[in-house]
Scaffold this motif. Sequence first.
Motif, short mmCIF file in Angstrom:
data_model
loop_
_atom_site.label_atom_id
_atom_site.label_comp_id
_atom_site.label_asym_id
_atom_site.label_seq_id
_atom_site.Cartn_x
_atom_site.Cartn_y
_atom_site.Cartn_z
N ILE A 1 0.84 -1.21 0.00
CA ILE A 1 0.00 0.00 0.00
C ILE A 1 0.87 1.26 0.00
O ILE A 1 1.65 1.49 0.95
CB ILE A 1 -0.92 0.00 1.24
N ARG A 2 0.71 2.04 -1.08
CA ARG A 2 1.42 3.33 -1.15
C ARG A 2 0.44 4.48 -1.32
O ARG A 2 0.81 5.63 -1.16
CB ARG A 2 2.39 3.33 -2.33
N ASP A 3 -0.79 4.18 -1.66
CA ASP A 3 -1.82 5.16 -1.96
C ASP A 3 -2.22 5.93 -0.68
O ASP A 3 -2.63 5.31 0.32
CB ASP A 3 -3.03 4.39 -2.53
N LYS B 1 -4.10 4.77 2.87
CA LYS B 1 -3.48 4.95 4.19
C LYS B 1 -4.38 5.80 5.10
O LYS B 1 -4.52 5.51 6.30
CB LYS B 1 -2.13 5.64 4.05
#
Length: 228
Positions: free
Chosen positions: A71-73, A77
């Motif tokens: 998860i980078r979005d 987050k």
Amino acid sequence: MRPSSRGEQAPAYPFSPAERDAVYRAIETRRDVRDQFLPDPIPDPVLRRLLQAAHNAPSVGFMQPWSFVVIRDAAVKAGAHQAFQRANAEAADLFEGERQDLYRSLKLEGILKAPVSLCVTCDPDRAGSVVLGRTHNPRMDVYSTVCAVQNLWLAARAEGVGVGWVSIFHEDDIRTLLGIPDRIEIVAWLCLGYVDALYQEPELAVKGWRQRLPLEELVHADRWGQPG
Ligand SMILES: Cc1cc2c(cc1C)N(C[C@H](O)[C@H](O)[C@H](O)COP(=O)(O)O)c1[nH]c(=O)[nH]c(=O)c1N2
């Protein structure tokens, strides 16, 4: 599936003293990270090594039940952070007086600060319904997944990457946020990011929440309750 044809064994000499010390150093200096995350991105090859370390974990019947949602979005987050805040407010209410004040003063996640989060899941059907070694204890697939988490945590320490495990969630909030099917078990939300400092002792001990127990009290000889 055919058995592997690579049946050769390799010598298993003990590690050299330096190698051995490095392993113990990773174990002893690994910490749960909440606030020390640096914003630097984790390069893909580093993240790949960490995931490979996780994937090298032992698993019941070699079922390898884990999956990793990377998860980078920022919006995802933020959703997880909201879920944490809701659950954490409920958790705080379970303590009273000074203990509650101390609880409220603790930082228990780094979801927004960490550049990457990983959601580690367990698929109970990964190896069919009857799994070698799981028949008499169905939780063994989750235990295997936790082994993968610990492998990643230790490898991350060696890479200078901090890891923080966040479990203060209603599982369904995370399930909805990430679109995880009902049959898949959510095992861990891990925050990952480079760190340049770590507590030398667990932060919860430093902040007076709970101290490390003496090992002697936890070792039994031959029968439960006999000092080891
Ligand atoms: C299964 C599980 C779940 C959680 C944790 C750990 C594990 C194993 N820990 C981290 C935990 O507080 C920490 O490991 C101990 O306090 C010991 O500290 P070190 O890990 O040695 O730094 C943790 N920490 C935190 O701040 N918020 C959390 O929700 C959780 N959840």
